[in-house]
Structures are given as structure tokens and as C-alpha cells.
Design a protein around this motif. Structure first.
Motif, PDB file in Angstrom:
ATOM      1  N   TYR A   1     -17.098 101.189  22.681  1.00 44.43           N
ATOM      2  CA  TYR A   1     -16.174 100.691  23.680  1.00 44.43           C
ATOM      3  C   TYR A   1     -14.745 100.612  23.152  1.00 44.43           C
ATOM      4  O   TYR A   1     -14.518 100.279  22.006  1.00 44.43           O
ATOM      5  N   TYR A   2     -13.777 100.912  24.022  1.00 42.50           N
ATOM      6  CA  TYR A   2     -12.411 101.009  23.541  1.00 42.50           C
ATOM      7  C   TYR A   2     -11.427 100.121  24.318  1.00 42.50           C
ATOM      8  O   TYR A   2     -10.765  99.267  23.750  1.00 42.50           O
ATOM      9  N   ILE A   3     -11.403 100.303  25.637  1.00 43.61           N
ATOM     10  CA  ILE A   3     -10.334  99.676  26.425  1.00 43.61           C
ATOM     11  C   ILE A   3     -10.357  98.156  26.342  1.00 43.61           C
ATOM     12  O   ILE A   3      -9.351  97.507  26.065  1.00 43.61           O
ATOM     13  N   THR A   4     -11.551  97.580  26.569  1.00 47.89           N
ATOM     14  CA  THR A   4     -11.639  96.124  26.633  1.00 47.89           C
ATOM     15  C   THR A   4     -11.253  95.455  25.314  1.00 47.89           C
ATOM     16  O   THR A   4     -10.408  94.560  25.308  1.00 47.89           O
ATOM     17  N   PRO A   5     -11.836  95.882  24.187  1.00 49.54           N
ATOM     18  CA  PRO A   5     -11.391  95.263  22.932  1.00 49.54           C
ATOM     19  C   PRO A   5      -9.911  95.501  22.656  1.00 49.54           C
ATOM     20  O   PRO A   5      -9.236  94.618  22.123  1.00 49.54           O
ATOM     21  N   ALA A   6      -9.400  96.636  23.077  1.00 50.14           N
ATOM     22  CA  ALA A   6      -7.982  96.905  22.846  1.00 50.14           C
ATOM     23  C   ALA A   6      -7.114  95.915  23.603  1.00 50.14           C
ATOM     24  O   ALA A   6      -6.069  95.484  23.113  1.00 50.14           O
TER      25      ALA A   6
END
Lengths: 421, 367
Positions: free
Chosen positions: A359-364
Motif C-alpha cells: 500500500y502506498y497512498i494512505t501511509p503517504a
């Protein structure tokens, strides 16, 4: 059997016209097979172009970086022809300087410097500075180079240059697991203050496991409700479960930011209810808590749907049978119902875990510094440091971990038992 | 319907009512007592309330009103796992993730029996249903009939005094079903357990039961041994539901001393046994079984009344001949004759005089 023409002497079954039955069968099915292939051909082509080729390229890039050898073939050749640790002779230095000058002219000097800089920090300026003055240097070249910068005499620099001089290298994988090569080329740990990737991998897998567990905990009762409620209620509930799917991921994450931030809905509510003081606002965002909360919410449907599809097929008479046989409702759940939902638990957990790991967007957006996952670092290397080979190596490791997990799941549960919906 | 009040009945339903939605009653004032060791069948069309009654007895549904007693003890508020009732489900409900032996061990394990005892009981139960070699199989590896036997063994392995069966043979083909009926009946005879059996198959009910309770519309229409049920149906519904039945609507002309005469729609006068009629002038439906209809005068008692019939269709069915005829305006009057030596085949269009003995003609309610 009398009406089937069989060649008893040869032991071959033959069709009515005397051809072997196998040939006749294959011919009869060719048309159907060809048509089936034509139907899937567009998809095959699409997958090949958009999926297989890019992934293959990425995997290739993770072990292949020809910047140095392309720009300085003769220097690379000298490294290839001499054993490790050899002092550079004048001819090699002359070649180096010639290429430095040419590269400076062609404005590619930065690329070579960057490539060396990946392996040894702070060397990029060395190359650009040398490149600026390379045209005016005269023999003896060794002294001339040392005159520009004393670092040119550092054996570590030459060892590093030797390492990057080959196009194919495992160094990016070493870097991805916080390893490097020392002077004589053996693998060592990087300095503790530079080690980031292993802890990040560890954090990614731990947080993903936690998120998977939370999704299971929250999703199980919902899925059970969905599977047992009368249709008109369960349809409504299903819409509620699917609603997040119809909302943009960015919108959902932003909504969580609104809720979780220090001056956000949740904190304000807690403060106005007097549960916490105005100074004691809970930090729910820009840390791991934020990542876990938002990702659990976003990934929940991926747990609920496989669970639901499995639970729907479990006849309520199993639990009734267990109860009539003398089991308490807890025993009936544990020994009869739960084991039958395992395929759904397995499929949902695998799905959520694999999605969470990448996963990328949410943690970013909500992760802050401590809530970043490995994919955020991959993105950083893709977009900021432009070290695509390292990004590719990190991504390949992630892919390998996921495949290993899938293999493990297959061994333990069996992929055939998996139900995704 | 007789209710033995105060009777030491093993299972008793007293004024039981059940509603699912608070608007309609699925079970309306059920009174039923079942003796110990009895094989009682609840028979009825779907939606008649029979399965609901079974589920209330098992504890999966609660009675809206009334009391259910088991061995004298009210069980309305006892959860199903404490009732100690064995149950065989329509789809067998064998746990798919357990082997046959584990399925059978389940009720014994939850009762905390010792390992050796459990194994001995499993072996005995499997031998009882002739499935001794199948302990290690999974349910999916068994045929329907074998699964049925295992389900039966599992319901019996913990030695319950009462076993409930919810259409247990519904999923089997005809031949196997008949064979299993026989086996279940034998097990019942051998073990002496009380069985409450639910089915919508009337032949199953007749072959297996000590008594049959015919359900319709939430009520027991008749509770009687099979023979009485078939020979002396208490009302039109039972007559129609059990076996084949000819109906002749008419009006009671005279009624006295357990006999009446009925004027049919075509003007014919026949004699019948009054069952649900009490006074002259009432509307009635006379019910006669097809195999009790006779067309050879020598086989009828002397002086018996006959009715004119026109043959419409002759169907050869192997062991029997079915003759469809028009009697008193009814086009679906059927006569069944055994295919015995020299039996005459009637031709369509032929007119014959048919008759029957008076006790076989029952004047029931006009439905």
C-alpha cells in the motif's frame, strides 16, 4: 462395443473413416480451440504488454545498471582486466580523464557521478569537479587528479568504481537489505545510522499483519450477519460494505485525515465530552496509528467479501446439528462453524495482507514518518532520488516475499480451498 | 382428535402455538402426546407447520404459546444442547471437515466421555448401520445412502431416548429411499427409541409409523395408525392427501344409525358412512378409494346400489389398470383394477355400472 470400429491387432481405436480416433478427436477440436484462443488473445496481449513486460524490465533493472560502462567503456575494461585492489596506472588514468573530459563536454558526467554516488555517498561532486578541469590536465595524471581532490587517492573510491564498472550487479539487492561491500569486496552491514530498509520491511510486514488481524476481527461478524440476515436486510448491509469501493481512495483517506487530526472531529468530540483535556489531544495521525486505522477501514471489504461468500454456503443445519448433539453455542462455533469458514479466512487474510504490504497512498498521506511503509520508500527512489535500480530491487524483494507467502499458504491451506467471492 | 390429558406421555405438546411474524399462526393450538418407544410421523404438505413443530421440539424455535414437555419436564426454556435429543437433518448435516469417526465422536466428546469409551461406542454405532469400515472417510467420499446411515448413527451414538428426523430420506432416489425406510424401521424396533419423523411423502409415513399425525394449515387433521388413516380418513383433506381418492359431491338425503344416503349432482342416490355430516340437507363430499371401486356385479354384495359410469380413458400400468371414467358429472373418477388373470380391459366410450361396499364410501365435509 460392436459398433465402435476398433483395430484390435494394432490396439488403436479408429474413427468410422479409419483414421485413428486421437487424430480425429484433435482435428474435431482444433476449430473450437482456435476460436477460444482468438477470444482471449486481446487480453493475453494486453497483459503481456502492460504487466509481464514492465515487471520483467523492472526485475532486469534491479540487477542491471550500465551507466558507468556505457559512458566509460575503456575505464570499465581496465577494471575488468585487472584484479581487485590494483593501483590505477597512468594509462587507465589517462582513459579516465579523457572520458571525464568527453562526458563533461556531453553533459553526462553527472550520470556517472550519480551512479558512483549510489554506492558511496558524496562522490558525485568529485566527478563533476574533475570533469570541469579534465580538459586541461597533463601527465602525470595521478598527481594531477590528486591535485583536484585528495579523495581521488582513496582506495575505497576505486573499489567502488570497480564495483559499478560492470553492468550487471547484485549491489542494489545488497543495498535493499542494508548490506554493502567493503574494500576487498566482501559483504558487510552498512553503518547503523544508514540502515533503513530492513527495519522498514519489518515494519511493513508487522503493520500489514496487524491490519489483517484487525480486518478479520471486524469483518468476521459483519460477514456472518450478511450471510444469515434475510435478503432485504443483507442487501442493504452489503451496500454499506461496498460503499467505500465506490468512493475515491483519496477521498476516503482525506476523510480520515479530517477525522483523526489533532484538531479533527474525533479529538474535538473527545475534548468536548470532557474525556481528554484540550492539551492532551491524542495523536492519531502522522504516525503508525493513523496508517493502521485508515488502512484497516479501506481494506475491510476485501476481508468481508471472501468471508461472506464462504459463510453463505455454510448450511445453518451444521450448527443446529452440533447443538442437537450436545454442543454449547461456543463449542458449535469453534468446532463446526469456524473450521468451515477457514477457506474464507485464508483468502481474505491473504488478500488484505498482500494489498497492505504494497500500500502506498494512505501511509503517504496519514503515516507521517513512523507510519511509512516500504512502498513509500520505493516511490521515493522512483521519484526523488531517481535510483530506479534500488527501487526495482526493493520492489522485487517485496514481490518475492509475497510469492513466498502465497506458497506457504498453498502448503498450509491449499490454494484450491481459497474462495474469493 | 383425542388428547390423553394427564397421560404419562413421553413427549407432549399442550396448546402450542407458533407465529413468526406476530400476524399469522404457523401452528394453531397443537395438542399431541407421543408415547415412549413410539414411531410417530408428522405428515403434511410444505408450510403445514410440521417442521416448525419438530424445530420447537428440538429447541431451535421457541413456542409462542403453550408448553412442550419431554418425560414430564417442561422444555420450553431448555437450550437445544441440554435436551439430549438426537436429530437427523434433511441434508444429513455431517460436518464436512471431520471424518466419519470424528463426526460420531463429536456428541461423545462434548459429553466428556473417556477415549476408550468413545471408540467403543463409535464402533458399535458404525456396526449398527453396517458402516464399520468407513470410519476414516470424509462425508464427501460417501454416497447419499451411506451419508444417511452415518447421520443416523451420529444421532443415535449418544443413546438419546428421543430421535427427531426431518425428511431424512428426501434426497435419496426411490429405490434407496424404500430400502432406508426399512432399515430405519428395523433400528427403531431394535433400539426401542422414540422417533418423531417428519415427511411429506405419504407412502413413507404409512410404511414406517406406529401413528401418523396429518398436518394441514397449522393443525393436526387426523392422528391415527396408518391403516385407520387410509381406510377411515376423518375429513376431506386427509382423504385427498393420503393415497388416491375419488370425490363425489352431493347432499345428504337421509341419515340414521351410522348410515346415510347421499343424492349426487347427477341425481343418483348412494349409500355412505356419515363422518362429517350430522343432518339431512347438508352438503357433503363422498370419498371412495379407486381400488375399492368394482364393475363386476358378481363381486358386489347383493342388493348394493350401483352408479352409471362412462369410460373415458384406459391406462395400462403394469400391475394395475387405471380406468378414468365420468361418474355423476365428475370426469376424474378413477377405478383401479389388479392386472389379474382374465381381467377385462374396458374400452373408452363403454358404459358400465360401478359399485362399492358402503363402509368404503365416506361422507366427509364439502371442502
Amino acid at each position: 462395443m460392436a459398433d465402435i470400429p476398433a483395430d484390435q491387432s494394432a490396439g488403436i481405436m479408429r474413427a468410422a473413416d479409419g483414421r485413428p480416433l486421437k487424430v480425429a478427436l484433435a482435428r474435431a477440436q482444433t476449430r473450437a480451440r482456435r476460436r477460444a484462443f482468438l477470444l482471449v488473445a486481446p487480453l493475453l496481449f494486453f497483459v503481456l504488454v502492460t504487466f509481464v513486460v514492465p515487471i520483467g524490465q523492472m526485475l532486469h533493472r534491479s540487477v542491471h545498471n550500465p551507466t558507468f560502462v556505457d559512458n566509460m567503456p575503456q575505464v570499465a575494461a581496465w577494471f575488468r582486466d585487472t584484479p581487485a585492489g590494483t593501483e590505477p596506472d597512468e594509462a587507465a588514468l589517462a582513459a579516465l580523464i579523457a572520458y571525464l573530459a568527453a562526458a563533461a563536454e556531453a553533459r553526462t558526467i553527472g550520470a556517472v557521478g550519480t551512479r558512483v554516488n549510489y554506492e558511496m555517498q558524496g562522490t558525485r561532486s568529485l566527478f563533476t569537479a574533475a570533469g570541469r578541469r579534465a580538459g586541461r590536465l597533463e601527465a602525470p595524471y595521478r598527481e594531477a587528479l590528486l591535485d583536484i581532490d585528495a579523495k581521488w587517492g582513496d582506495p575505497a573510491l576505486w573499489s567502488t568504481m570497480r564495483q559499478v564498472s560492470t553492468a550487471y550487479t547484485a549491489n542494489f539487492y545488497l543495498a535493499a537489505v542494508d548490506r554493502t561491500r567493503d574494500l576487498d569486496g566482501s559483504v558487510t552491514r552498512v553503518a547503523p545510522d544508514r540502515a533503513v530498509y530492513l527495519t522498514l520491511f519489518q515494519r511493513t510486514f508487522l503493520l500489514s499483519a496487524l491490519i489483517t488481524f484487525l480486518c478479520l476481527l471486524l469483518g468476521f461478524p459483519i460477514a456472518h450477519l450478511l450471510a444469515t440476515l434475510p435478503l432485504r436486510y443483507s442487501n442493504l448491509l452489503m451496500i454499506l460494505v461496498l460503499l467505500p469501493f465506490w468512493t475515491s481512495l483519496l477521498v476516503r483517506t482525506t476523510a480520515w485525515m479530517v477525522i483523526l487530526q489533532g484538531q479533527g472531529v474525533l479529538n474535538n468530540a473527545l475534548v468536548s465530552l470532557g474525556i481528554i483535556g484540550d492539551t492532551g489531544r491524542v495523536e492519531l495521525m502522522y504516525n503508525q496509528a493513523g496508517t493502521v486505522i485508515a488502512m484497516t477501514h479501506i481494506l475491510l471489504p476485501f476481508m468481508v467479501l471472501p468471508l461472506y461468500s464462504v459463510m453463505r454456503t455454510i448450511n445453518p443445519s451444521y450448527v443446529r446439528a452440533a447443538r442437537s448433539l450436545g454442543a454449547t453455542s461456543w463449542t458449535a462455533f469453534r468446532r463446526v462453524y469456524l473450521p468451515q469458514t477457514l477457506p474464507g479466512i485464508g483468502a481474505g487474510s491473504l488478500l488484505v495482507f498482500i494489498l497492505a504490504v504494497g500500500y502506498y497512498i494512505t501511509p503517504a498521506l496519514v503515516g507521517g514518518a513512523s507510519g511509512q511503509l516500504i512502498s513509500n520508500l520505493i516511490a521515493f527512489h522512483m521519484q526523488n532520488s531517481l535510483n530506479w535500480s534500488l527501487a526495482a530491487a526493493l520492489a522485487a524483494l517485496l514481490l518475492a516475499a509475497v510469492l513466498a507467502l502465497y506458497w506457504l499458504y498453498d502448503r498450509l491451506v491449499g490454494v484450491d480451498n481459497m474462495k474469493l467471492g | 382428535m383425542a388428547v390423553e390429558r394427564g397421560d404419562a406421555a413421553f413427549v407432549a405438546f399442550e396448546h402450542v402455538q407458533k407465529s413468526y411474524d406476530g400476524e399469522t399462526l404457523v401452528v394453531k393450538d397443537l395438542n399431541l402426546s407421543i408415547g415412549k418407544g413410539e414411531f410417530l410421523t408428522m405428515l403434511g404438505p410444505s408450510g403445514s407447520g410440521k417442521t416448525t413443530c419438530l424445530m420447537m421440539l428440538a429447541g431451535f424455535e421457541t413456542a409462542t404459546h403453550g408448553e412442550i414437555r419431554l418425560a414430564g419436564r417442561p422444555i420450553n426454556n431448555i437450550p437445544p444442547h441440554k435436551r439430549g435429543i438426537g436429530m437427523v437433518f434433511q441434508n444429513y448435516a455431517l460436518f464436512p471437515h471431520m471424518t466419519v469417526a470424528e463426526n460420531l465422536a463429536f456428541p461423545l466428546q462434548v459429553r466428556n466421555l473417556g477415549k476408550a469409551e468413545i471408540e467403543a461406542k463409535i464402533k458399535r454405532a458404525l456396526d449398527m448401520v453396517q458402516m464399520g469400515r468407513f470410519g476414516g472417510r470424509r462425508p464427501a467420499q460417501l454416497s447419499g445412502g451411506q451419508q444417511q446411515r452415518i447421520a443416523l448413527a451420529r444421532a443415535l451414538v449418544f443413546e438419546p431416548e428421543l430421535v427427531l428426523m426431518d425428511e431424512p430420506l428426501g434426497a435419496l432416489d426411490k429405490q434407496l429411499r424404500e430400502h432406508m425406510q426399512f432399515e430405519i424401521k428395523h433400528l427403531h424396533d431394535a433400539l426401542g427409541v422414540t422417533v418423531v419423523y417428519v415427511t411429506h411423502d405419504q407412502s413413507e409415513a404409512l410404511t414406517m409409523s406406529d401413528r401418523v399425525a396429518v398436518f394441514n394449515d397449522g393443525r393436526i387433521q387426523q392422528l391415527a395408525p396408518p391403516e385407520e388413516l387410509y381406510e377411515r380418513p376423518a375429513n376431506s383433506f386427509v382423504a385427498q392427501f393420503i393415497g388416491e381418492n375419488n370425490t363425489l359431491p352431493g347432499t345428504v338425503e337421509t341419515i340414521a344409525d351410522g348410515a346415510c344416503t347421499v343424492r349426487l349432482a347427477g341425481g343418483e342416490l348412494i349409500e355412505a358412512v356419515p363422518v362429517n355430516v350430522s343432518a339431512a340437507g347438508e352438503r357433503t363430499t363422498v370419498s371412495i378409494r379407486p381400488e375399492r371401486v368394482e364393475f363386476k356385479p358378481e363381486r358386489l354384495p347383493p342388493g348394493a346400489r350401483t352408479v352409471e359410469a362412462e369410460v373415458l380413458e384406459f391406462i395400462y400400468m403394469g400391475d394395475t389398470f387405471r380406468t378414468r371414467m365420468r361418474v355423476a358429472g365428475n370426469d376424474n373418477f378413477v377405478m383401479k383394477c389388479r392386472n389379474s388373470i382374465g381381467q377385462r380391459k374396458l374400452e373408452p366410450g363403454e358404459r358400465v355400472a360401478i359399485g362399492w361396499v358402503t363402509p368404503d364410501a365416506r361422507a366427509l365435509d364439502p371442502h
